[in-house]
Scaffold this motif. Structure first.
Motif, short mmCIF file in Angstrom:
data_model
loop_
_atom_site.label_atom_id
_atom_site.label_comp_id
_atom_site.label_asym_id
_atom_site.label_seq_id
_atom_site.Cartn_x
_atom_site.Cartn_y
_atom_site.Cartn_z
N ALA A 190 31.69 49.87 35.38
CA ALA A 190 31.29 49.56 36.75
C ALA A 190 32.52 49.68 37.65
O ALA A 190 33.66 49.54 37.19
N PHE A 191 32.28 49.94 38.92
CA PHE A 191 33.36 50.11 39.90
C PHE A 191 33.06 49.25 41.10
O PHE A 191 31.97 49.33 41.69
N LEU A 192 34.02 48.43 41.50
CA LEU A 192 33.89 47.59 42.68
C LEU A 192 34.86 48.09 43.74
O LEU A 192 36.08 48.02 43.57
N GLY A 193 34.31 48.64 44.82
CA GLY A 193 35.12 49.17 45.91
C GLY A 193 35.08 48.28 47.13
O GLY A 193 34.61 47.14 47.09
N ASP A 232 29.85 37.46 44.33
CA ASP A 232 28.41 37.72 44.22
C ASP A 232 28.15 39.16 43.79
O ASP A 232 27.30 39.41 42.92
N VAL A 233 28.86 40.11 44.40
CA VAL A 233 28.62 41.52 44.08
C VAL A 233 29.08 41.83 42.66
O VAL A 233 28.41 42.57 41.92
N ALA A 234 30.23 41.28 42.27
CA ALA A 234 30.71 41.51 40.90
C ALA A 234 29.73 40.94 39.88
O ALA A 234 29.48 41.55 38.83
N ARG A 235 29.16 39.78 40.17
CA ARG A 235 28.16 39.21 39.25
C ARG A 235 26.94 40.13 39.14
O ARG A 235 26.40 40.31 38.04
N THR A 236 26.54 40.71 40.26
CA THR A 236 25.40 41.63 40.22
C THR A 236 25.68 42.82 39.31
O THR A 236 24.81 43.24 38.54
N LEU A 237 26.90 43.34 39.38
CA LEU A 237 27.27 44.46 38.50
C LEU A 237 27.25 44.02 37.04
O LEU A 237 26.80 44.76 36.16
N LEU A 238 27.75 42.81 36.77
CA LEU A 238 27.85 42.35 35.38
C LEU A 238 26.51 41.89 34.81
O LEU A 238 26.38 41.72 33.60
N ALA A 246 33.38 47.39 31.06
CA ALA A 246 34.63 47.49 31.82
C ALA A 246 34.30 47.50 33.31
O ALA A 246 33.31 48.10 33.74
N LEU A 247 35.13 46.83 34.09
CA LEU A 247 34.98 46.77 35.54
C LEU A 247 36.28 47.25 36.17
O LEU A 247 37.34 46.64 35.98
N LEU A 248 36.21 48.36 36.93
CA LEU A 248 37.39 48.91 37.60
C LEU A 248 37.35 48.52 39.06
O LEU A 248 36.31 48.67 39.73
N LEU A 249 38.46 48.01 39.57
CA LEU A 249 38.55 47.54 40.95
C LEU A 249 39.36 48.54 41.78
O LEU A 249 40.38 49.06 41.33
N VAL A 250 38.94 48.75 43.01
CA VAL A 250 39.64 49.70 43.88
C VAL A 250 40.97 49.14 44.36
O VAL A 250 41.86 49.89 44.79
N GLU A 265 29.51 34.43 34.50
CA GLU A 265 28.57 35.10 33.61
C GLU A 265 28.82 34.77 32.14
O GLU A 265 28.20 35.34 31.25
N GLY A 266 29.75 33.86 31.89
CA GLY A 266 30.05 33.47 30.52
C GLY A 266 30.85 34.50 29.75
O GLY A 266 30.82 34.51 28.51
N LEU A 267 31.60 35.34 30.46
CA LEU A 267 32.39 36.40 29.83
C LEU A 267 33.87 36.04 29.86
O LEU A 267 34.35 35.44 30.82
N THR A 268 34.58 36.44 28.82
CA THR A 268 36.02 36.25 28.76
C THR A 268 36.71 37.57 29.06
O THR A 268 36.53 38.55 28.32
N VAL A 269 37.48 37.60 30.16
CA VAL A 269 38.21 38.82 30.52
C VAL A 269 39.24 39.12 29.43
O VAL A 269 39.96 38.23 28.98
#
Length: 342
Positions: A190-193, A232-238, A246-250, A265-269
């Protein structure tokens, strides 16, 4: 540092280095003319012997002020831009090595950018401008091109304008990040811009999309700006199923919100989810786990920009093409090393 001795001449340095007087002069004022090993050897002797060129005499001979005007971007004193502060430090160092000083220029409150440049030109206080944060249709670039005043750009000018620019190859840097993740077995990313229409953000987004196509990944994209919106948007992606691994940030600025979203979301980075940023801001190493990012080559950027400005000022040579410099991926614990394909 050795004590500086008085009375050291340019001829003394040339004799000690086994080079000509002009070579020593080039090391100070036109380093781009010299081979890397020659420049390193002569510069070391200049420092060791304590040679100080007579700037006033040089300015009288050349008609230059030996000043580069930098149109510094605005920043919040309570929350300064660490990236541009680092660039300014690199710029001052590169200019000083060439015998130039940096004049910071910024419009007065309510003043447009171009009149501020006009004032500097009219006062004859600088030999050239260095611009950053350049956008499409930038009035500063258009103005300096029209009046024929020397300038260089950290960023990129448009094709019909002088190509006196140096920039980071953000497209390739993002392709490399995607490729690294694909090589580890990630297949859904996923990509968060950010919604701002800025060239460097577009380049990073382009690199992500190119990488996804090249490595045949499944990808989702979204944009966010404010801190709460980022979460909120990152949670929607996850929350997508199957979930991205994997989540890539701009930009690194989004990382705290992305980490908070993962936790919600209960995830460990670094275990369940890989996260990467861009710019390698100082706080990237303070996050837990430390954020993988892309480091901009600020010193190489500053050196290349000053070199181009010297070509314009001292040789009246206009670069025929812009210069792209590679960025450096910095992989930390936010990217798990033992990821298994899912």
């Amino acid at each position: 540092m050795p004590a500086r001795r008085r009375g050291v001449s340019i001829e003394d340095v040339a004799r000690a280095a086994g080079v000509s007087r002009q070579t020593v002069s080039n090391a100070l004022r036109a380093p781009h003319r010299l081979r890397a090993e020659t420049l390193e050897r002569v510069t070391a002797l200049i420092e060791e012997m304590g040679y100080q060129p007579d700037q006033s005499a040089s300015s009288l001979r050349s008609g230059t002020r030996r000043v580069l005007a930098y149109t510094t971007p605005e920043t919040d004193p309570a929350n300064p831009n660490a990236l541009m502060s680092g660039f300014l430090e690199a710029l001052v160092s590169a200019a000083g090595a060439a015998g130039y000083r940096i004049l910071l220029v910024r419009p007065r409150p309510g003043q447009e950018a171009v009149p501020a440049l006009e004032e500097v030109i009219a006062a004859r206080t600088a030999d050239a401008f260095l611009l950053s944060d350049v956008v499409e249709g930038d009035a500063r670039v258009r103005f300096l091109s029209e009046v024929g005043f020397p300038f260089a750009v950290f960023g990129r000018t448009e094709p019909d304008l002088p190509q006196s620019w140096v920039d980071v190859d953000s497209v390739q840097a993002m392709i490399d990040l995607v490729g690294m993740l694909a090589g580890q077995g990630h297949r859904r990313v996923a990509f968060l811009g950010m919604s701002a229409d800025l060239p460097w953000l577009r380049h990073r987004t382009e690199g992500f999309r190119t990488g996804v196509r090249r490595f045949s990944l499944v990808a989702h994209e979204a944009t966010a700006d404010g801190p709460e919106e980022v979460i909120d948007v990152a949670r929607t992606l996850l929350e997508r199923r199957p979930r991205p691994s994997a989540l890539l940030l701009v930009d690194d600025w989004l990382a705290p919100g992305a980490y908070a979203a993962a936790q919600a979301e209960g995830l460990t980075v670094g275990v369940d989810l890989a996260i990467t940023g861009f710019n390698d801001m100082p706080y990237a190493q303070l996050l837990q786990p430390p954020l993988s990012s892309v480091r901009l080559p600020l010193r190489r950027l500053a050196d290349a920009l000053v070199s181009r400005l010297l070509q314009l000022i001292e040789e009246q040579v206009q670069p025929e093409a812009g210069l792209l410099l590679p960025a450096e991926p910095v992989i930390r614990a936010s990217v798990p090393q033992g990821f298994e394909r899912s």
